[in-house]
Scaffold this active site. Structure first.
Site, PDB file in Angstrom:
ATOM      1  CG  ASP A  76       1.772   2.480  -4.270  1.00  0.00           C
ATOM      2  OD1 ASP A  76       0.741   3.266  -4.216  1.00  0.00           O
ATOM      3  OD2 ASP A  76       2.422   2.227  -3.269  1.00  0.00           O
ATOM      4  CD  GLU A 141      -1.193   5.017   0.765  1.00  0.00           C
ATOM      5  OE1 GLU A 141      -1.704   5.751   2.119  1.00  0.00           O
ATOM      6  OE2 GLU A 141      -1.613   4.118   0.536  1.00  0.00           O
TER       7      GLU A 141
HETATM    8 ZN   LIG Z   1      -4.996   3.283  -0.509  1.00  0.00          ZN
END
Ligand SMILES: [Zn+2]
Length: 395
Positions: A76, A141
């Site tokens: 992501d 994340e």
């Molecule tokens: Zn990162």
């Protein structure tokens, strides 16, 4: 069958998947297609929790006879912001002057592209790997980090997976490839202090109880003295007051309430628990101070709320892992990397509960910026470092 030996090609494929957190955007599917011909078994668990978006994750394992190495990261990316501000569109993977442009180029599709290429080259050369390799890749994340690496590791561990060491491919180098390996991270806690007073007319303070002077006293106690002077492996613990709020638009009104928010980044002189206890002690002692509160006999009336879950401090002490990685970096770049614990938290905080973990990836200079980009030469160098590390660590 073509193997994904070219990191630039791998990265271009990943950048063209618009996987703005928490969207998968095709990125995990693209990675799975690269790993399958290398003999990886792929699983794609989706995790949910109320109040957060569902997130797709990827666990890929290539089994062999020997130790088990984990490579961890995320596909992501943060949003591109104003796309017209980019020199080249953020999901185009355009190459100009030897650099590839795109959101995620360094943070951290680039690291994934290079490690994938390194494994492919290793397998191509050797025909096999003397052990097992797993990819632990999340799409969570850059978001709340609740349905990502932490749950993915617990899910895999519950199936019996065990790892001997892990590399996280986050961009760890401030200026040049080979600057820095991260061998630990500071912990973090955040809180909000509220001082309760009594609203009233500012011309008649004796009828009111102004919470603002009390809040100043409590903030002073948080800021001084220093929590520590730093340790061998960690910079000094630091507290930042991140907001002070009274929300009072009137000039002639004493407000009823005042709050201050703070964030502490701490080293291994503390645990999250011992530091929270220290904060409570400081506030309790300061609440009895009379400074700014002439004529008041009762202590400052305050509450404290701890926000989020604490991030725990950790330091990796695995010489074989650290030496194999820094040796590979030196062999390829001619530079000896620093061993650092600086910077924000990362998903390594989840991995350290399962196995020793270090972090090494690209140069982070353009991460999260407009025109995020990576030198094609750096992609080759990082791939060479990872490949050398695979030789050494499994050797
Ligand atoms: Zn990162």
């Amino acid at each position: 069958m073509t193997l994904p030996v070219d990191p630039a090609e791998n990265l271009a494929t990943l950048i063209r998947c618009p996987s703005v957190t928490p969207m998968e955007g095709g990125a995990l599917t693209a990675l799975a297609r690269m790993l399958e011909p290398l003999g990886f078994t792929i699983e794609r668990p989706v995790f949910s929790e109320s109040g957060t978006p569902d997130v797709e994750n990827l666990y890929a394992r290539r089994s062999g006879n020997g130790p088990h190495l984990m490579f961890a990261g995320h596909t992501d990316v943060v949003p591109p912001g104003d796309e017209s501000a980019w020199t080249h569109p953020p999901f185009s993977a355009a190459v100009a002057n030897g650099e590839m442009y795109g959101r995620g180029a360094v943070d951290m599709k680039g690291g994934i592209a290079c490690f994938t290429a390194a494994v492919a080259r290793h397998v191509q050369k050797r025909g096999t790997i003397k052990g097992s390799v797993s990819f632990v890749i999340t799409g969570d994340e850059e978001g709340p980090s609740i349905n990502g690496t932490g749950k993915l590791l617990d899910w895999a561990a519950a199936k019996g997976e065990r790892w001997d060491a892990s590399i996280v491919g986050e961009p760890t180098n401030p200026e040049r490839l080979g600057d820095m390996i991260k061998i630990g991270r500071r912990g973090a806690i955040s809180g909000i202090v509220t001082v309760n007073g009594r609203q009233g007319h500012s011309a008649y303070p004796q009828l009111a109880d102004n919470p603002v002077p009390g809040l100043l006293t409590l903030c002073e106690a948080l800021l001084s003295p220093a929590f520590d002077a730093g340790t061998k492996d960690f910079q000094p613990t630091n507290l930042e007051i991140t907001s002070v709020d009274v929300g009072n638009p009137a000039a002639n009104v004493i407000p009823a309430r005042a709050t201050a928010a703070f964030n502490i980044r701490f080293g291994d002189a503390w645990t999250a628990d011992s530091l929270q206890a220290e904060v409570h002690n400081r506030l309790d002692r300061a609440a009895r101070r009379k400074k700014f509160r002439k004529g008041r006999t009762e202590p400052i009336d305050y509450d404290i709320v701890w926000r989020d879950r604490p991030s725990h401090v950790f330091l990796t002490r695995d010489d074989r892992l650290i030496d194999a990685l820094s040796g590979s970096i030196s062999a390829v770049t001619g530079r000896r990397p620093g061993l650092s614990t600086t910077g924000g938290t990362s998903d390594a905080r989840f991995i350290k509960d399962h196995c020793p973990v270090v972090e090494f990836g690209l140069v982070g200079k353009t991460m999260h910026m407009v025109d995020e980009r990576v030198a094609l030469a750096d992609l080759e160098t990082l791939t060479a470092i990872y490949e050398r590390f695979l030789e050494d660590w499994f050797g």
